[in-house]
Design a protein around this motif. Structure first.
Motif, PDB file in Angstrom:
ATOM      1  N   TYR A   1       0.854  -1.054   0.134  1.00 37.10           N
ATOM      2  CA  TYR A   1      -0.094   0.007   0.060  1.00 37.10           C
ATOM      3  C   TYR A   1       0.939   1.381   0.021  1.00 37.10           C
ATOM      4  CZ  TYR A   1      -3.089   3.738   1.521  1.00 37.10           C
ATOM      5  OH  TYR A   1      -3.616   4.962   1.740  1.00 37.10           O
ATOM      6  N   ASN A   2       1.945   1.500   0.667  1.00 38.14           N
ATOM      7  CA  ASN A   2       2.853   2.296   0.755  1.00 38.14           C
ATOM      8  C   ASN A   2       3.596   2.860  -0.412  1.00 38.14           C
ATOM      9  OD1 ASN A   2       2.029   3.125   3.539  1.00 38.14           O
ATOM     10  ND2 ASN A   2       3.745   1.684   4.518  1.00 38.14           N
TER      11      ASN A   2
ATOM     12  N   TRP B   1       2.246   1.706  -3.407  1.00 35.95           N
ATOM     13  CA  TRP B   1       1.422   2.067  -4.586  1.00 35.95           C
ATOM     14  C   TRP B   1       1.124   3.613  -4.292  1.00 35.95           C
ATOM     15  CZ3 TRP B   1      -1.090   1.653  -8.675  1.00 35.95           C
ATOM     16  CH2 TRP B   1      -2.593   2.114  -8.802  1.00 35.95           C
ATOM     17  N   ASN B   2       0.837   3.968  -2.947  1.00 33.04           N
ATOM     18  CA  ASN B   2       0.346   5.247  -2.696  1.00 33.04           C
ATOM     19  C   ASN B   2       1.323   6.291  -3.035  1.00 33.04           C
ATOM     20  OD1 ASN B   2      -1.629   7.129  -1.738  1.00 33.04           O
ATOM     21  ND2 ASN B   2      -0.675   7.408   0.348  1.00 33.04           N
ATOM     22  N   ARG B   3       2.776   6.080  -2.709  1.00 31.69           N
ATOM     23  CA  ARG B   3       3.655   6.757  -2.825  1.00 31.69           C
ATOM     24  C   ARG B   3       3.891   6.973  -4.272  1.00 31.69           C
ATOM     25  NH1 ARG B   3       6.860   4.528   0.293  1.00 31.69           N
ATOM     26  NH2 ARG B   3       8.152   3.590  -1.027  1.00 31.69           N
TER      27      ARG B   3
ATOM     28  N   SER C   1       2.160   6.447  -6.750  1.00 27.92           N
ATOM     29  CA  SER C   1       0.858   7.314  -7.522  1.00 27.92           C
ATOM     30  C   SER C   1       0.967   8.501  -7.358  1.00 27.92           C
ATOM     31  CB  SER C   1      -0.409   6.478  -7.124  1.00 27.92           C
ATOM     32  OG  SER C   1      -0.563   5.246  -7.303  1.00 27.92           O
ATOM     33  N   ASP C   2       1.067   9.152  -5.971  1.00 32.12           N
ATOM     34  CA  ASP C   2       1.229  10.344  -5.993  1.00 32.12           C
ATOM     35  C   ASP C   2       2.177  11.195  -6.916  1.00 32.12           C
ATOM     36  OD1 ASP C   2       0.129  12.845  -4.106  1.00 32.12           O
ATOM     37  OD2 ASP C   2       2.408  12.514  -3.539  1.00 32.12           O
TER      38      ASP C   2
ATOM     39  N   ASP D   1     -10.943   4.284  -5.363  1.00 34.64           N
ATOM     40  CA  ASP D   1     -10.149   5.242  -4.890  1.00 34.64           C
ATOM     41  C   ASP D   1     -10.727   6.755  -5.011  1.00 34.64           C
ATOM     42  OD1 ASP D   1      -7.439   3.428  -4.681  1.00 34.64           O
ATOM     43  OD2 ASP D   1      -7.975   3.301  -6.840  1.00 34.64           O
TER      44      ASP D   1
ATOM     45  N   CYS E   1      -9.035   9.631  -4.352  1.00 36.58           N
ATOM     46  CA  CYS E   1      -8.061  10.591  -5.073  1.00 36.58           C
ATOM     47  C   CYS E   1      -7.926  10.166  -6.737  1.00 36.58           C
ATOM     48  CB  CYS E   1      -6.690  10.413  -4.589  1.00 36.58           C
ATOM     49  SG  CYS E   1      -5.483  11.388  -5.451  1.00 36.58           S
TER      50      CYS E   1
ATOM     51  N   VAL F   1      -4.730   8.681  -7.955  1.00 34.55           N
ATOM     52  CA  VAL F   1      -4.461   7.363  -7.719  1.00 34.55           C
ATOM     53  C   VAL F   1      -5.289   6.503  -8.668  1.00 34.55           C
ATOM     54  CG1 VAL F   1      -4.826   5.570  -5.809  1.00 34.55           C
ATOM     55  CG2 VAL F   1      -4.011   7.769  -5.183  1.00 34.55           C
TER      56      VAL F   1
END
Length: 240
Positions: A50-51, A53-55, A57-58, A220, A222, A225
Motif C-alpha cells: 500500500y505504501n 502504491w500510494n507513494r 501514484s502520488d 479510490d 483521489c 490514484v
C-alpha cells in the motif's frame, strides 16, 4: 522489469524492498479489486504494498510508465478517440473533498461515475488517458487530449466529437477527421464509412481495461490514484 526499471524513482538511504515482488503484489490487488490487507503472503506485508502504491501514484510514476512505453508506438496512419464511464463505488463518492479540483465524480443516469477519455493507435493500444467527472462532455476530453495527438493522417471518433472547432484543430495539425455528423446538422457531413468501422478497436480496449476490477469500479477517492490504476492496467495489458 528491464523495461520498467528506468521509470522507478531512485532509492535513497535504506535499500528498497524487492521491486519485482512489490510490483507483482500491486498488480494482483488492482486486477482483482481486493483490499490491501487481503494480499497473499507471498507478496510480503500488505502495508509495504500500500505504501509503495500510494507513494508512487502520488509521484505519477505509473502514469509515466505508460506514457513512456506508449511513446514507442511508431503510429503514422490512424488514431482513435473515445470515452467510457467507470462506476464509482460508495467508498470513493461519499463525503466531499476539501480543496483541490474535486474527486472527478459526477452524477449521470447510471449513478455516480467517472469518465475516462482515451486516444489509442490503429491496433487499439492506449497512447494517452484523461479522466473527468461523469457528467462532463466529450469535448472537454477532446480539448485536453488534442495537443498530445501524434503526427498521423486520420483520427476516428463518434458523433460526440462532431464540433467545428475540433475539426479545425485537426485540420491545422494536418489530420483528416473521420467523424460522422450529428443529426442536428443541416448539412450532411461526409466521412469514410469503411474506415470508421475500425473504431471498434478502441471499444475493445475499454473492455479489456475493465477486466481489471479496480478500473471497472472506482474505489479510490483521489483521482490521481485512480488514474494510476488505469495506467498500470494499460501498461501490463498492452505495453509489456
Amino acid at each position: 522489469m528491464a523495461r520498467l526499471e528506468p521509470y522507478f524513482p531512485k532509492s535513497h538511504g535504506k535499500p528498497r524492498v524487492d521491486d519485482r515482488r512489490v510490483l507483482s503484489g500491486i498488480i494482483f490487488i488492482n486486477r482483482n479489486g481486493l483490499r490491501w490487507r487481503d494480499a497473499p503472503k507471498e507478496y510480503g506485508p500488505h502495508k509495504t504494498l500500500y505504501n509503495r502504491w500510494n507513494r508512487w501514484s502520488d509521484k505519477g510514476i505509473f502514469a509515466q510508465m505508460m506514457v513512456g512505453l506508449a511513446a514507442e508506438h511508431s503510429e503514422k496512419n490512424t488514431v482513435m478517440i473515445d470515452a467510457t464511464y467507470l462506476k464509482a463505488h460508495r467508498t470513493a463518492s461519499s463525503l466531499g473533498q476539501k480543496g483541490g479540483r474535486g474527486r472527478l465524480i459526477g452524477r449521470t443516469k447510471g449513478g455516480m461515475n467517472t469518465k475516462l477519455h482515451a486516444i489509442c493507435d490503429s491496433r487499439g493500444r492506449p497512447l494517452n488517458l484523461f479522466v473527468t467527472a461523469g457528467q462532463a462532455s466529450d469535448y472537454i476530453g477532446a480539448r485536453a487530449l488534442c495537443d498530445s495527438l501524434p503526427d498521423v493522417d486520420w483520427l476516428l471518433g463518434d458523433r460526440g466529437y462532431d464540433a467545428d472547432w475540433f475539426r479545425e484543430a485537426l485540420k491545422d495539425k494536418g489530420i483528416h477527421a473521420c467523424i460522422p455528423g450529428r443529426k442536428q446538422r443541416k448539412a450532411t457531413v461526409k466521412y469514410d464509412k469503411r474506415r470508421y468501422k475500425r473504431r471498434n478497436r478502441i471499444e475493445i480496449m475499454f473492455g479489456r481495461l475493465k477486466d481489471w476490477r479496480r478500473v471497472a469500479t472506482r474505489y479510490d477517492r483521489c483521482p490521481k490514484v485512480f488514474l494510476s490504476a488505469i495506467a498500470l492496467a494499460a501498461t501490463v495489458i498492452y505495453w509489456l
